[in-house]
Scaffold this motif. Structure first.
Motif, PDB file in Angstrom:
ATOM      1  N   VAL A 186       0.883  -1.163   0.000  1.00  0.00           N
ATOM      2  CA  VAL A 186       0.000   0.000   0.000  1.00  0.00           C
ATOM      3  C   VAL A 186       0.919   1.211   0.000  1.00  0.00           C
ATOM      4  O   VAL A 186       1.865   1.278   0.797  1.00  0.00           O
ATOM      5  N   THR A 187       0.679   2.162  -0.888  1.00  0.00           N
ATOM      6  CA  THR A 187       1.591   3.292  -0.989  1.00  0.00           C
ATOM      7  C   THR A 187       0.872   4.618  -1.164  1.00  0.00           C
ATOM      8  O   THR A 187      -0.188   4.683  -1.796  1.00  0.00           O
ATOM      9  N   LEU A 188       1.444   5.656  -0.588  1.00  0.00           N
ATOM     10  CA  LEU A 188       0.999   6.994  -0.920  1.00  0.00           C
ATOM     11  C   LEU A 188       1.432   7.288  -2.349  1.00  0.00           C
ATOM     12  O   LEU A 188       2.447   6.776  -2.821  1.00  0.00           O
ATOM     13  N   THR A 189       0.653   8.095  -3.044  1.00  0.00           N
ATOM     14  CA  THR A 189       0.953   8.466  -4.420  1.00  0.00           C
ATOM     15  C   THR A 189       1.789   9.741  -4.436  1.00  0.00           C
ATOM     16  O   THR A 189       1.980  10.392  -3.409  1.00  0.00           O
ATOM     17  N   LEU A 190       2.254  10.116  -5.618  1.00  0.00           N
ATOM     18  CA  LEU A 190       3.064  11.329  -5.717  1.00  0.00           C
ATOM     19  C   LEU A 190       2.326  12.584  -5.231  1.00  0.00           C
ATOM     20  O   LEU A 190       2.942  13.412  -4.542  1.00  0.00           O
ATOM     21  N   PRO A 191       1.043  12.781  -5.550  1.00  0.00           N
ATOM     22  CA  PRO A 191       0.387  13.988  -5.045  1.00  0.00           C
ATOM     23  C   PRO A 191       0.433  14.100  -3.521  1.00  0.00           C
ATOM     24  O   PRO A 191       0.641  15.196  -2.982  1.00  0.00           O
ATOM     25  N   ALA A 192       0.266  12.986  -2.826  1.00  0.00           N
ATOM     26  CA  ALA A 192       0.290  13.019  -1.358  1.00  0.00           C
ATOM     27  C   ALA A 192       1.705  13.189  -0.834  1.00  0.00           C
ATOM     28  O   ALA A 192       1.958  13.985   0.077  1.00  0.00           O
ATOM     29  N   LEU A 193       2.659  12.446  -1.389  1.00  0.00           N
ATOM     30  CA  LEU A 193       4.044  12.548  -0.934  1.00  0.00           C
ATOM     31  C   LEU A 193       4.619  13.936  -1.202  1.00  0.00           C
ATOM     32  O   LEU A 193       5.353  14.493  -0.379  1.00  0.00           O
ATOM     33  N   ASP A 194       4.288  14.489  -2.353  1.00  0.00           N
ATOM     34  CA  ASP A 194       4.820  15.806  -2.722  1.00  0.00           C
ATOM     35  C   ASP A 194       4.244  16.947  -1.897  1.00  0.00           C
ATOM     36  O   ASP A 194       4.814  18.044  -1.869  1.00  0.00           O
ATOM     37  N   SER A 195       3.134  16.697  -1.229  1.00  0.00           N
ATOM     38  CA  SER A 195       2.478  17.737  -0.439  1.00  0.00           C
ATOM     39  C   SER A 195       3.187  17.872   0.912  1.00  0.00           C
ATOM     40  O   SER A 195       2.690  17.445   1.953  1.00  0.00           O
ATOM     41  N   CYS A 196       4.377  18.481   0.878  1.00  0.00           N
ATOM     42  CA  CYS A 196       5.173  18.600   2.097  1.00  0.00           C
ATOM     43  C   CYS A 196       6.085  19.822   2.015  1.00  0.00           C
ATOM     44  O   CYS A 196       6.432  20.283   0.921  1.00  0.00           O
ATOM     45  N   HIS A 197       6.478  20.325   3.177  1.00  0.00           N
ATOM     46  CA  HIS A 197       7.437  21.433   3.231  1.00  0.00           C
ATOM     47  C   HIS A 197       8.826  20.961   2.830  1.00  0.00           C
ATOM     48  O   HIS A 197       9.554  21.676   2.139  1.00  0.00           O
ATOM     49  N   GLU A 198       9.197  19.759   3.300  1.00  0.00           N
ATOM     50  CA  GLU A 198      10.508  19.223   2.962  1.00  0.00           C
ATOM     51  C   GLU A 198      10.417  17.728   2.726  1.00  0.00           C
ATOM     52  O   GLU A 198       9.742  17.011   3.463  1.00  0.00           O
ATOM     53  N   MET A 199      11.109  17.266   1.684  1.00  0.00           N
ATOM     54  CA  MET A 199      11.230  15.845   1.389  1.00  0.00           C
ATOM     55  C   MET A 199      12.689  15.468   1.605  1.00  0.00           C
ATOM     56  O   MET A 199      13.597  16.128   1.103  1.00  0.00           O
ATOM     57  N   LEU A 200      12.889  14.415   2.385  1.00  0.00           N
ATOM     58  CA  LEU A 200      14.233  14.044   2.786  1.00  0.00           C
ATOM     59  C   LEU A 200      14.519  12.595   2.394  1.00  0.00           C
ATOM     60  O   LEU A 200      13.963  11.660   2.969  1.00  0.00           O
TER      61      LEU A 200
END
Length: 248
Positions: A186-200
């Motif tokens: 089960v995975t979050l999609t790019l729209p959900a993952l990209d919705s962030c202040h910082e991706m690390l």
């Protein structure tokens, strides 16, 4: 060294230095938000040393546990107690010791199939966020932690799989993985993952060098398509860093 747009690559000496750099960045993001904080954790083995470090007194005492919520970017469709369960690693190492139970948000795998689990988690994320439409001015997460697989996948977004092209759903089921362990996900999609202040992103070890060479050359792989609304940072240790690429 800036690679493109909002992505930075920061080179560190070794996995211990990588975990420390990740912990400091995570705590900085938490401190920048005086309200409710949302952290999306990574699966796989990459973040385990980070979780161990955050559990030490020097770091755990700097986390306002009562207002930090912990989510997971993807989950293997196995029971919660299975050693392969991604959130299980974070819970045993860190969260169950310090975080309020109500602030821990695992992907339930006690459902009939990954799609049902995905729909349930999507509803939970939307309830937390307050709406079912992502607003570019209001990130879902403060920080999203990610790793990268040997095929360039991140979370459970595999090259050539339908999930990587999803634009409407926040969470989807993946019937079959592209790499071991070969269990549904089960995975979050790019729209959900990209919705962030910082991706690390975290990448360590010589076995990561081949895929990082491809990614830093700009190849169209899932890990290159994941980009934060704010800054996307790659923390890479020297063993994983491609030749002639120094980073910051």
């Amino acid at each position: 060294m800036a690679v493109s747009d909002n992505r930075r690559v920061i080179a560190v000496a070794d996995p211990a230095a990588l975990a420390k750099a990740a912990a400091e960045r995570l705590l900085t993001m938490i401190a920048a938000n005086a309200g409710r904080v949302a952290i999306c954790l990574a699966g796989g083995s990459s973040p385990k040393q980070l979780y161990q470090l955050l559990a030490t007194e020097a770091y755990r005492t700097r986390i306002p546990w009562d207002r930090v919520h912990w989510f997971i970017g993807d989950e293997r469709f196995v029971p919660a107690g299975d050693p392969l369960n991604n959130m299980g690693v974070a819970r045993r190492t860190l969260l169950d010791r310090f975080a309020p139970e109500a602030n821990i948000h695992p992907i339930a795998t006690d459902t009939s199939d990954p799609d049902q689990a995905a729909r349930r988690y999507e509803r939970e994320l939307q309830s937390f966020y307050g709406t079912d439409v992502l607003d570019p001015a209001k990130p879902l997460f403060d920080t999203v932690l990610l790793g990268v697989g040997p095929d360039g996948h991140t979370a459970s977004l595999f090259p050539g799989y339908p999930a990587i092209e999803e634009t409407g759903r926040w969470v989807v089921g993946v019937p079959k993985a592209h790499v071991e362990p070969f269990v549904p996900r089960v995975t979050l999609t790019l729209p959900a993952l990209d919705s962030c202040h910082e991706m690390l992103f975290e990448a360590a070890g010589s076995e990561k060098r081949a895929i990082l060479t491809r990614l830093l050359a700009g190849e169209n792989l899932p890990a290159n398509r994941a980009r934060a609304m704010g800054e996307t940072v790659w923390l890479v240790d020297r063993a994983a860093l491609p030749e002639n690429f120094r980073g910051e």
